[in-house]
Design an enzyme around this catalytic site. Structure first.
Site, PDB file in Angstrom:
ATOM      1  N   ARG A  55     101.151  65.013  53.664  1.00 14.47           N
ATOM      2  CA  ARG A  55     102.083  64.714  52.004  1.00 14.47           C
ATOM      3  C   ARG A  55     101.563  63.568  51.994  1.00 14.47           C
ATOM      4  O   ARG A  55     101.814  63.583  50.280  1.00 14.47           O
ATOM      5  CB  ARG A  55     102.866  66.294  52.430  1.00 14.47           C
ATOM      6  CG  ARG A  55     102.731  67.079  52.904  1.00 14.47           C
ATOM      7  CD  ARG A  55     103.923  67.895  53.266  1.00 14.47           C
ATOM      8  NE  ARG A  55     103.556  69.434  52.617  1.00 14.47           N
ATOM      9  CZ  ARG A  55     103.761  70.299  51.566  1.00 14.47           C
ATOM     10  NH1 ARG A  55     104.648  70.194  51.046  1.00 14.47           N
ATOM     11  NH2 ARG A  55     103.531  71.911  52.117  1.00 14.47           N
TER      12      ARG A  55
ATOM     13  N   TYR B  18      95.772  72.821  61.667  1.00 16.32           N
ATOM     14  CA  TYR B  18      94.843  71.237  61.938  1.00 16.32           C
ATOM     15  C   TYR B  18      94.939  70.268  62.108  1.00 16.32           C
ATOM     16  O   TYR B  18      96.274  69.656  62.039  1.00 16.32           O
ATOM     17  CB  TYR B  18      94.093  71.934  60.152  1.00 16.32           C
ATOM     18  CG  TYR B  18      95.776  71.818  59.108  1.00 16.32           C
ATOM     19  CD1 TYR B  18      95.836  72.938  58.560  1.00 16.32           C
ATOM     20  CD2 TYR B  18      95.828  70.568  58.332  1.00 16.32           C
ATOM     21  CE1 TYR B  18      97.057  73.084  57.781  1.00 16.32           C
ATOM     22  CE2 TYR B  18      96.364  70.613  57.416  1.00 16.32           C
ATOM     23  CZ  TYR B  18      97.710  71.311  57.148  1.00 16.32           C
ATOM     24  OH  TYR B  18      98.233  71.248  56.002  1.00 16.32           O
TER      25      TYR B  18
ATOM     26  N   ASP C 203     106.274  75.849  41.912  1.00 16.74           N
ATOM     27  CA  ASP C 203     106.801  76.559  42.554  1.00 16.74           C
ATOM     28  C   ASP C 203     107.739  77.277  41.987  1.00 16.74           C
ATOM     29  O   ASP C 203     108.460  78.095  42.159  1.00 16.74           O
ATOM     30  CB  ASP C 203     107.396  75.886  43.940  1.00 16.74           C
ATOM     31  CG  ASP C 203     106.963  76.144  45.088  1.00 16.74           C
ATOM     32  OD1 ASP C 203     105.169  76.145  45.253  1.00 16.74           O
ATOM     33  OD2 ASP C 203     107.083  75.242  46.707  1.00 16.74           O
TER      34      ASP C 203
HETATM   35  C1  LIG Z   1     106.107  74.895  55.863  1.00 19.09           C
HETATM   36  C2  LIG Z   1     105.380  75.264  54.244  1.00 19.09           C
HETATM   37  C3  LIG Z   1     103.540  74.474  54.643  1.00 19.09           C
HETATM   38  C4  LIG Z   1     103.157  74.888  53.393  1.00 19.09           C
HETATM   39  N1  LIG Z   1     102.120  74.073  53.365  1.00 19.09           N
HETATM   40  C5  LIG Z   1     100.756  74.134  52.048  1.00 19.09           C
HETATM   41  C6  LIG Z   1      99.427  74.219  52.642  1.00 19.09           C
HETATM   42  O1  LIG Z   1      98.958  73.905  53.207  1.00 19.09           O
HETATM   43  N2  LIG Z   1      99.412  74.714  51.088  1.00 19.09           N
HETATM   44  C7  LIG Z   1      99.654  74.302  50.293  1.00 19.09           C
HETATM   45  O2  LIG Z   1      98.899  74.398  49.100  1.00 19.09           O
HETATM   46  N3  LIG Z   1     101.018  75.013  49.898  1.00 19.09           N
HETATM   47  C8  LIG Z   1     101.657  74.521  50.502  1.00 19.09           C
HETATM   48  N4  LIG Z   1     102.947  74.749  50.559  1.00 19.09           N
HETATM   49  C9  LIG Z   1     103.534  75.333  49.456  1.00 19.09           C
HETATM   50  C10 LIG Z   1     103.783  73.396  48.673  1.00 19.09           C
HETATM   51  O3  LIG Z   1     104.632  72.702  49.625  1.00 19.09           O
HETATM   52  C11 LIG Z   1     103.948  74.258  47.744  1.00 19.09           C
HETATM   53  O4  LIG Z   1     103.885  74.889  47.101  1.00 19.09           O
HETATM   54  C12 LIG Z   1     104.204  72.731  46.536  1.00 19.09           C
HETATM   55  O5  LIG Z   1     104.867  71.570  47.377  1.00 19.09           O
HETATM   56  C13 LIG Z   1     104.625  73.089  44.672  1.00 19.09           C
HETATM   57  O6  LIG Z   1     104.979  71.441  44.725  1.00 19.09           O
HETATM   58  P1  LIG Z   1     105.709  71.764  43.242  1.00 19.09           P
HETATM   59  O7  LIG Z   1     105.563  70.522  42.444  1.00 19.09           O
HETATM   60  O8  LIG Z   1     106.476  72.879  42.509  1.00 19.09           O
HETATM   61  O9  LIG Z   1     107.801  72.170  44.020  1.00 19.09           O
HETATM   62  P2  LIG Z   1     107.541  70.826  44.675  1.00 19.09           P
HETATM   63  O10 LIG Z   1     106.600  70.533  45.796  1.00 19.09           O
HETATM   64  O11 LIG Z   1     108.629  71.431  45.521  1.00 19.09           O
HETATM   65  O12 LIG Z   1     108.301  69.118  43.992  1.00 19.09           O
HETATM   66  C14 LIG Z   1     109.455  69.670  43.559  1.00 19.09           C
HETATM   67  C15 LIG Z   1     109.818  68.083  43.212  1.00 19.09           C
HETATM   68  O13 LIG Z   1     111.291  68.572  41.919  1.00 19.09           O
HETATM   69  C16 LIG Z   1     112.035  67.343  42.764  1.00 19.09           C
HETATM   70  N5  LIG Z   1     113.759  68.273  41.317  1.00 19.09           N
HETATM   71  C17 LIG Z   1     114.516  69.171  42.613  1.00 19.09           C
HETATM   72  N6  LIG Z   1     114.867  69.427  41.932  1.00 19.09           N
HETATM   73  C18 LIG Z   1     115.258  68.529  40.778  1.00 19.09           C
HETATM   74  C19 LIG Z   1     116.384  67.545  39.895  1.00 19.09           C
HETATM   75  N7  LIG Z   1     117.673  68.681  39.151  1.00 19.09           N
HETATM   76  N8  LIG Z   1     116.067  66.717  39.091  1.00 19.09           N
HETATM   77  C20 LIG Z   1     115.158  66.186  38.858  1.00 19.09           C
HETATM   78  N9  LIG Z   1     114.331  66.390  40.725  1.00 19.09           N
HETATM   79  C21 LIG Z   1     113.958  67.593  41.042  1.00 19.09           C
HETATM   80  C22 LIG Z   1     111.798  67.430  43.413  1.00 19.09           C
HETATM   81  O14 LIG Z   1     113.303  66.513  44.446  1.00 19.09           O
HETATM   82  C23 LIG Z   1     110.590  67.254  44.498  1.00 19.09           C
HETATM   83  O15 LIG Z   1     110.345  66.019  44.516  1.00 19.09           O
HETATM   84  C24 LIG Z   1     103.695  74.822  52.225  1.00 19.09           C
HETATM   85  C25 LIG Z   1     104.925  75.436  52.074  1.00 19.09           C
HETATM   86  C26 LIG Z   1     106.085  75.188  53.079  1.00 19.09           C
HETATM   87  C27 LIG Z   1     107.893  75.490  52.903  1.00 19.09           C
END
Ligand SMILES: Cc1cc2nc3c(=O)[nH]c(=O)nc-3n(C[C@H](O)[C@H](O)[C@H](O)COP(=O)(O)OP(=O)(O)OC[C@H]3O[C@@H](n4cnc5c(N)ncnc54)[C@H](O)[C@@H]3O)c2cc1C
Length: 400
Positions: A109, A214, A291
């Protein structure tokens, strides 16, 4: 303190926020990214980027860098939890890339996050800025940060994850604990002498749990999932697990599984949450991505991939609609993305149950379906939002 004016504000500098910022730039639009953390670091180990995500990252010009940091698995295998018998075995590598038009990458990551942030602009990435509130104004959205500073944005995109602050402004829905939890870890491959096919993606399926692993670099990344605890009473998404909790839960499993899990002294336990489809993905000038809009269980390894797809589609919708066309842009984006996100969410939920079946006739039917991977994975991995903006499976093909 004076309010700063910005055009497009992206809240969250995770995989989704940074991919969106890069995709907007590719279409001639600049954004400002606000991230709560003081430094970009990823909690957790690795992430699997499937063809539906990697083809978009390649189009953003990141393919060579990511390929250099990633491992392409040789195969996708499913095994019986106790005997280790291979239930289904599908080649990945070049055959996968030919089939789905882009590679499958296992990547740390931190490497993915670093590649995205280095491709972005340090001056347009505002670290240590935690969003505390959002309110509508006639000509924009007022963003209030925890440090007291305020920003007036023409549009705001909430890429701030499962517990999104932007979502609170848009919709009343809250994430739901799935009743399952996971442990994650990375183990040097050298420390796993009995692991068969260390370069394959492997699922070990058993009653009430499964283990996915993996290769990433010289290590093996694992996610071990268990049914329970029944409730997740913690505020945080992950908590310290009790000493020996992980090993005790898998004590009856095949020695290879025990060797893998036993190589990690202590792993946090992650509550696995999903977000039942919010009624609204946007309100006025604010919209959700990744997410924040559709958090899902990780059993298809698709959360990050769908987030990357969202970013490509949202950037296109915003660019096509022009500066004041946010309402039509967000409406079009939601119509394109919601059915697919919902279908993958549902499939991930059903997969959790399928992977945790006890031995017996239902598990035998599942195993038979796993042998025909193409039918139930093709609609996910083969998807390309550029050529077919929406793609959902025939119902029967959604899960094994
Ligand atoms: C155990 C596990 C394993 C996973 N494995 C996989 C995989 O193999 N392949 C895959 O595709 N997905 C996987 N996922 C899912 C994946 O990690 C998420 O779907 C992905 O990270 C979502 O991206 P995002 O940018 O929407 O949110 P996030 O990655 O959660 O990023 C959100 C960002 O917003 C920031 N933030 C939050 N609140 C605030 C705020 N109030 N103000 C400013 N910044 C803020 C956070 O600090 C963070 O940097 C897995 C999840 C889990 C829990």
């Amino acid at each position: 303190m004076a309010t700063t004016d910005v055009d497009i504000a992206v809240i969250g500098g995770g995989i989704g926020g940074l991919t969106l910022a890069l995709a907007l730039r590719q279409r001639g639009l600049e954004a400002e990214v606000f991230e709560q953390a003081d430094a970009l670091r990823e909690v957790g180990a690795a992430v699997a980027i499937a063809a539906n995500g990697s083809r978009i990252l390649q189009r953003l010009g990141l393919g060579d860098q990511l390929a250099a940091a990633a491992v392409v698995p040789t195969a996708l295998q499913y095994r019986h939890w106790r005997s280790g018998t291979v239930v289904a075995d599908h080649p990945v590598g070049d055959a996968y890339a030919r089939r789905f038009g882009a590679p499958f990458w296992g990547i740390h990551r931190a490497s993915l996050q670093r590649t995205l942030s280095e491709a972005w602009d340090v001056e347009r990435l505002h670290l240590g800025r935690c969003l505390a509130g959002v309110s509508d104004r006639a000509d924009g959205v007022l963003l209030t940060f925890r440090d007291g500073r305020t920003v007036n944005a023409r549009t705001v995109i909430g890429a701030d994850g499962v517990h999104s602050q932007v979502r609170r402004h848009i919709d009343a829905s809250v994430p739901v604990y799935s009743g399952t939890s996971g442990f994650r870890g990375m183990v040097p491959t050298d420390a796993l002498p009995s692991l068969p096919s260390p370069s394959a993606v492997q699922f070990w399926m058993g009653p009430g749990g499964h283990v996915l692993h993996y290769a990433v670099g010289e290590s093996v990344n694992f996610l071990a999932v268990l049914d329970g605890p029944e409730r997740w009473p913690h505020q945080a998404g992950h908590v310290d697990a009790g000493q020996g909790e992980l090993n005790a839960a898998f004590a009856d499993w095949h020695p290879v599984v025990r060797e893998l899990l036993g190589a990690v002294p202590q792993s946090p336990r992650w509550g696995l949450f999903t977000l039942p489809s919010p009624l609204h993905w946007s309100r006025g000038r604010s919209v959700l991505l990744g997410d924040a809009a559709h958090a899902m269980l990780p059993h298809h390894g698709q959360g990050a991939n769908l987030t990357i797809e969202d970013a490509a589609v949202l950037a296109r919708c915003i660019a096509d609609a022009g500066p004041e066309g946010y309402e039509s842009a967000f409406g079009r984006y939601e119509r394109l993305r919601r059915p697919r996100a919902r279908a993958v969410q549902r499939a991930s939920w059903d997969t959790s149950e399928a992977l945790h079946l006890p031995d017996g006739p239902t598990a035998d039917i599942r195993d038979e379906r796993l042998r025909t991977l193409d039918g139930w994975l093709g609609w996910i991995h083969g998807h390309d939002p550029e050529s077919h903006p929406a793609s959902v499976p025939p119902l029967a093909d959604a899960h094994p």
